[in-house]
Design an enzyme around this catalytic site. Sequence first.
Site, short mmCIF file in Angstrom:
data_model
loop_
_atom_site.label_atom_id
_atom_site.label_comp_id
_atom_site.label_asym_id
_atom_site.label_seq_id
_atom_site.Cartn_x
_atom_site.Cartn_y
_atom_site.Cartn_z
N GLU A 173 0.84 -1.20 0.00
CA GLU A 173 0.00 0.00 0.00
C GLU A 173 0.88 1.24 0.00
O GLU A 173 1.80 1.35 0.80
CB GLU A 173 -0.93 0.00 1.21
CG GLU A 173 -1.71 1.27 1.44
CD GLU A 173 -2.60 1.64 0.26
OE1 GLU A 173 -2.45 2.77 -0.24
OE2 GLU A 173 -3.43 0.81 -0.15
N GLY B 16 -6.36 0.71 4.92
CA GLY B 16 -7.76 1.10 4.98
C GLY B 16 -8.28 1.70 3.70
O GLY B 16 -9.48 1.74 3.46
N ALA C 185 -6.12 -4.67 -6.13
CA ALA C 185 -7.14 -4.08 -5.27
C ALA C 185 -6.85 -2.59 -5.12
O ALA C 185 -6.75 -2.06 -4.02
CB ALA C 185 -7.16 -4.77 -3.91
N GLY D 282 -25.67 15.61 -7.85
CA GLY D 282 -26.66 15.31 -6.82
C GLY D 282 -26.75 13.84 -6.50
O GLY D 282 -27.85 13.33 -6.21
N ARG E 239 -16.81 8.29 -9.56
CA ARG E 239 -15.44 7.86 -9.31
C ARG E 239 -14.96 7.03 -10.49
O ARG E 239 -15.76 6.44 -11.22
CB ARG E 239 -15.37 7.03 -8.01
CG ARG E 239 -15.75 7.82 -6.77
CD ARG E 239 -15.58 7.00 -5.50
NE ARG E 239 -14.18 6.65 -5.26
CZ ARG E 239 -13.31 7.45 -4.66
NH1 ARG E 239 -13.67 8.65 -4.26
NH2 ARG E 239 -12.07 7.05 -4.45
N HIS F 96 -40.88 -4.99 19.53
CA HIS F 96 -41.67 -3.76 19.62
C HIS F 96 -41.19 -2.96 20.83
O HIS F 96 -40.94 -3.53 21.89
CB HIS F 96 -43.15 -4.10 19.78
CG HIS F 96 -44.01 -2.91 20.02
ND1 HIS F 96 -44.40 -2.06 18.99
CD2 HIS F 96 -44.56 -2.40 21.16
CE1 HIS F 96 -45.14 -1.09 19.50
NE2 HIS F 96 -45.26 -1.27 20.81
#
Length: 459
Positions: free
Chosen positions: A35, A40, A145, A183, A271, A438
Amino acid sequence: MKTESCDLLIIGAGPGGYVCGIRAGQLGHDTIVVEADRPGGTCLNVGCIPSKALIHAADEFARAKAFSGANDLGISAAAPQIDLAKTIAWKDGVVKRLTGGVSTLLKKAKTRFVSGQARIVDGKTVEVATQDGPLRISCKNLVLATGSKPFELPFLPFGGSVISSTEALDLTEVPGKLTVVGGGYIGLEIGTAMAKLGAKVTVVEAADRILPQYDAELTKPVMARLKALGITVHLSAKAKGLSDDGAALLVDREGGSLEIPSDKVLVTVGRTPTVRGFGLEDLGLTMNGAFVAVDAYCATSMRGVYAIGDVTGDPMLAHRAMAQGVVVAEHVAGRPAIWDKQAIPAVCFTDPEIVTVGALPGEVESSDTALFPFAANGRAMTMERSDGFVRIVFSKENERVLGIQAVGAGVSEMAGEFALAIEMAATLTDIADTVHAHPTLTETVQETALKALGRALHI
């Protein structure tokens, strides 16, 4: 050059990559995760978690502000103030704890973590630029990934007053005037939070309604809430760029053009997969448009090379990437794992929230729908948020549940029940005859099923 080898090499430590690394380690595979940034990925560092932290802070501030005036609960409080820099520091603390947790979980699984920028040499070899110099890693299996990044409009490049969601979640002051281009769920989540914190927010959406991926019935309560919060929404409107002085966003729409004064312009128009800049294009993999094509095992067209998460296409969701990561780890270990998910929940953390799982109305022949409003639910009334509903799409032939949707306060926590019902091929009777506690919001799921069966009790 230093060298290492492993059974499984994963490029990217986002939700898909780190989960794949943990599961592979648990199964006894010698695994390395590479990474360039912190563990993360986007979700944990600059996406899902930070945005939900900001939304929570904005909700708490709005609630406190409501108590400074007349209210039905009889609560009196002084007018609150927000120190956004302190809020962001708290958000960063949450992220730091979670990224530290990911590192700990990888170590527990005996999976090695390498920090640095990876570049693919071939399907079995990767070079990593680390702080200690270049490192060459050879592997039996390679997992891509690498995730995705915000889509940048050529006429609104990021920089200065034009920001992506990443910069929006690091603002230390509430902008006076914030214009959101797009939006969709990212823009509306951040825009709504900023409006609650005191910003004057304007949303510009090219489609004829907000959240165009959902149907109008689901988005209507969200639109009503945007108006109640004082957010201006321009539909069928297209951003063109900034004014000459950079102080306004230029917009085209029916009836003429607009200049919207803006301190910050947040661009959230989607994206794009991260598939360039690290040698992936040299592998010659079969592509599905901009995405890496994969089969039911998340295998690419090259033997021993897999891809998971956003690089494989929609839906670009962290939990989809995680599930794919587990499939790859177990498949490589020789287990009978395959991608056969029937339902992937999608949650929009707007106000109110939206959850969709499975088929929408009209997508499946011989299907019907039933709807139960939160206005008829006791728990929703005690929460002072009875807007919204639960809706079930079901087969008219055998009553099998094909899809479940909801819009309302707190409905994100119901996503698991929705997905479980579809994965287990539940029928309306299965849900209707399951005792629900409930008073809870989840009673509405049971009530919706009862209504579909003609046995409605509370409506």
